[in-house]
Design an enzyme around this catalytic site. Structure first.
Site, PDB file in Angstrom:
ATOM      1  CB  SER A  24     -17.848  -6.526   1.911  1.00  0.00           C
ATOM      2  OG  SER A  24     -17.172  -5.456   2.258  1.00  0.00           O
ATOM      3  CG  HIS A  36     -19.398  -2.282  -0.187  1.00  0.00           C
ATOM      4  ND1 HIS A  36     -20.377  -2.129   0.491  1.00  0.00           N
ATOM      5  CD2 HIS A  36     -18.606  -3.159   0.392  1.00  0.00           C
ATOM      6  CE1 HIS A  36     -20.463  -2.903   1.653  1.00  0.00           C
ATOM      7  NE2 HIS A  36     -19.412  -3.449   1.651  1.00  0.00           N
TER       8      HIS A  36
END
Length: 233
Positions: free
Chosen positions: A126, A180
């Site tokens: 991610s 992230h």
């Protein structure tokens, strides 16, 4: 290997190979858990990032962790995102810059993880996926970005960014927001400072960078396997 990369680059479908590799790694993980009775330590054997081990010299986990996932749903969500965003990013930047951005921002996200989630195990692509989002987002604010790319760049991506970052702040979500945000910010830096279209010379440069980063990934997995062998012996 270089001809193989050139062949993939001509089709701009490297993101599909990343999806395949990540899927194979998770399948191998499940096989190891099922048939060899390996518990939670299997995550570490397959390259999960864990701050204390990185501190002891296992730097390669900062690289290998982005190719390992915590389960089928984790893999499915990330690979669906990579299927959509990877096609956009690779189609926009070309294969070599796409691969370079993916690995560089994934590493940046995992470095952020090392500082903010030092004592937790972390896996997943991610951070790298957010890096692609960051690059596309920031490129939309460059004056030389073509108008026909506006639907997949700039403010068009802002709702998705806000939603996903906000979800990471929900207590108990288990989402690694450090990866992230680290991936997102590093991607934004690349997307804003570098033009979308590159010259022949810069394309050659990114090809060299991509090959070096692929070699880094290869060395990281060799080191992981070597450390596992030493642990078993």
């Amino acid at each position: 290997m270089f001809r193989f990369l050139d062949k993939i680059a001509s089709r701009r479908q490297l993101y599909m190979y990343i999806i395949l590799v990540d899927s194979i790694i998770l399948l191998a993980f499940y096989i190891a858990q099922t048939f060899f009775g390996i518990g939670e330590s299997a995550y570490l054997l397959f390259g999960a990032q864990y701050g204390p081990l990185v501190d002891q010299g296992e730097w390669w986990r900062i690289v290998t962790a982005m190719f390992m996932h915590g389960g089928f749903l984790h893999l499915a969500f990330n690979m669906y995102a990579l299927y959509i965003l990877g096609s956009y990013a690779e189609g926009t930047y070309g294969t070599y810059r796409f691969l370079s951005y993916f690995i560089l921002t994934g590493i940046a996200g995992n470095i952020a993880t090392h500082f903010f989630y030092h004592d937790s195990m972390s896996v997943g692509a991610s951070g790298a996926i957010f890096g692609l989002v960051g690059a596309l987002f920031a490129s939309g604010f460059r004056k030389d970005t073509p108008f026909f790319l506006k639907p997949i760049t700039g403010s068009a991506l802002l709702p998705m960014i806000i939603l996903n970052v906000a979800l990471g702040f929900i207590p108990g979500s288990g989402i690694n927001n450090a990866a992230h945000i680290g991936g997102l910010l590093s991607g934004m830096l690349l997307g804003y400072t570098l033009p979308i279209y590159s010259s022949y010379r810069s394309e050659r440069f990114w090809k060299v960078i991509a090959i070096l980063l692929l070699m880094l990934v290869g060395v990281s997995f060799v080191m992981l396997i070597y450390s596992n062998v030493l642990l078993i012996l």
